[in-house]
Design a protein around this motif. Structure first.
Motif, PDB file in Angstrom:
ATOM      1  N   THR A  16      -1.090   4.880   0.592  1.00 30.10           N
ATOM      2  CA  THR A  16      -1.361   5.463   1.366  1.00 30.10           C
ATOM      3  C   THR A  16      -2.780   4.900   2.038  1.00 30.10           C
TER       4      THR A  16
ATOM      5  N   TYR B  29      -6.797   0.186   2.846  1.00 32.18           N
ATOM      6  CA  TYR B  29      -4.762   0.591   2.932  1.00 32.18           C
ATOM      7  C   TYR B  29      -5.122   1.262   1.181  1.00 32.18           C
ATOM      8  N   ASP B  30      -4.722   1.708   0.916  1.00 30.89           N
ATOM      9  CA  ASP B  30      -5.296   2.741  -0.454  1.00 30.89           C
ATOM     10  C   ASP B  30      -6.787   2.947  -0.630  1.00 30.89           C
ATOM     11  N   GLN B  31      -7.518   2.327  -1.665  1.00 30.72           N
ATOM     12  CA  GLN B  31      -8.729   2.358  -1.803  1.00 30.72           C
ATOM     13  C   GLN B  31      -9.264   0.644  -2.279  1.00 30.72           C
TER      14      GLN B  31
ATOM     15  N   LYS C 243       5.097   5.936   1.347  1.00 30.30           N
ATOM     16  CA  LYS C 243       4.156   6.108   2.101  1.00 30.30           C
ATOM     17  C   LYS C 243       3.620   6.891   2.139  1.00 30.30           C
TER      18      LYS C 243
ATOM     19  N   ALA D 163       0.971  -0.876  -0.138  1.00 29.47           N
ATOM     20  CA  ALA D 163       0.134  -0.117   0.166  1.00 29.47           C
ATOM     21  C   ALA D 163       0.901   1.337   0.156  1.00 29.47           C
TER      22      ALA D 163
END
Length: 277
Positions: A114, A222-224, A163, A112
């Motif tokens: 973001t 975690y991210d999208q 990150k 990940a």
């Protein structure tokens, strides 16, 4: 939507069987359906045999091509959502070894970019001191020494400036006395230190904040692409886009009520001082 752990384990096979049965009842071949859905026959075969979980777009294309009735669309939508949801029981984690769970988390964190953490009850392992980590695992009926070491190893990911981390903690999460007072002061000091990292945002939601939606569970996004939700008996892993979007919406709501940077640090310093006194 209600999730039954037993249903979660069976949903992937049920979705594959339902889609395969629908195609056959419609009198269509895999070649015909694959062409109509602009996908390869291999991919469709993998979907119908359960080797691949179809995305929501793929499911919609298949249903539309087969001219599925509304009641069947609703049924398949539920199966698709369940197929993208996984239950990971705590007892199963104990049997496998808790350190294996730490390896899985490390893999998620490595992939990940973001990462968003909502922490309404306790400090997460990435932000915790060794003493806090050991105390938080004290209820586990297995050897925790390897797990503590793996949790500490995972903290290195915070130094990866590629990150972006956002940690939202309620006042209760920060001040819940997992360890004695002197150690709690050290734990809060660590939050202050980490808040200075350029890629780490630590937000605090103090008691008394007026927020209409209650903090029901610890969750991470975690991210999208994936969200995990913690419960007393295990965790639920969501990969359905709608579930991830809803958790991002909730996170955004809490984030707008959070205190960050110097405001957060001033509050944390006061709380650390109260433990020292």
């Amino acid at each position: 939507m209600t999730f039954d752990p037993g249903e979660l384990g069976q949903s992937k096979a049920a979705l594959a069987e339902t889609l395969r049965t629908m195609r056959r009842r419609a009198g269509r071949t895999q070649v015909w359906l694959a062409q109509r859905c602009n996908m390869s026959q291999t991919k469709l075969s993998n979907i119908e045999t359960g080797r691949m979980i179809p995305g929501l777009v793929d499911v919609e294309l298949i249903l539309r091509a087969l001219d599925a009735p509304p009641e069947m669309v609703a049924e398949v939508a539920v199966l698709a959502r369940l197929a993208h949801t996984e239950w990971q029981g705590k007892r199963a984690s104990w049997r496998r070894g808790l350190e294996k769970r730490q390896s899985e988390l490390a893999a998620l964190e490595a992939e990940a970019v973001t990462l968003r953490y909502f922490l309404p009850a306790m400090v997460t392992g990435l932000l915790a001191t060794p003493e806090y980590i050991r105390a938080s695992l004290g209820h586990s009926p297995v050897d925790i020494s390897k797990t503590v070491a793996r949790k500490l190893d995972r903290q290195a990911v915070l130094y990866d400036n590629r990150k972006r981390f956002t940690f939202l903690l309620t006042e209760q999460a920060v001040r819940w006395a997992v360890v004695p007072s002197a150690a709690m002061a050290v734990q809060i000091d660590r939050l202050v230190s980490l808040s200075h990292f350029p890629n780490v945002r630590i937000g605090i939601i103090p008691l008394g904040s007026t927020i209409g939606r209650g903090p029901m569970n610890t969750f991470t996004v975690y991210d999208q692409r994936l969200a995990t939700v913690e419960t007393f008996t295990g965790r639920i892993v969501f990969q359905d886009a709608r579930d991830i979007a809803e958790h991002l919406e909730v996170f955004g709501l809490y984030e707008r009520h959070g205190m960050f940077d110097e405001d957060a640090r001033e509050m944390l310093v006061r709380w650390a001082a109260s433990y020292r006194s």
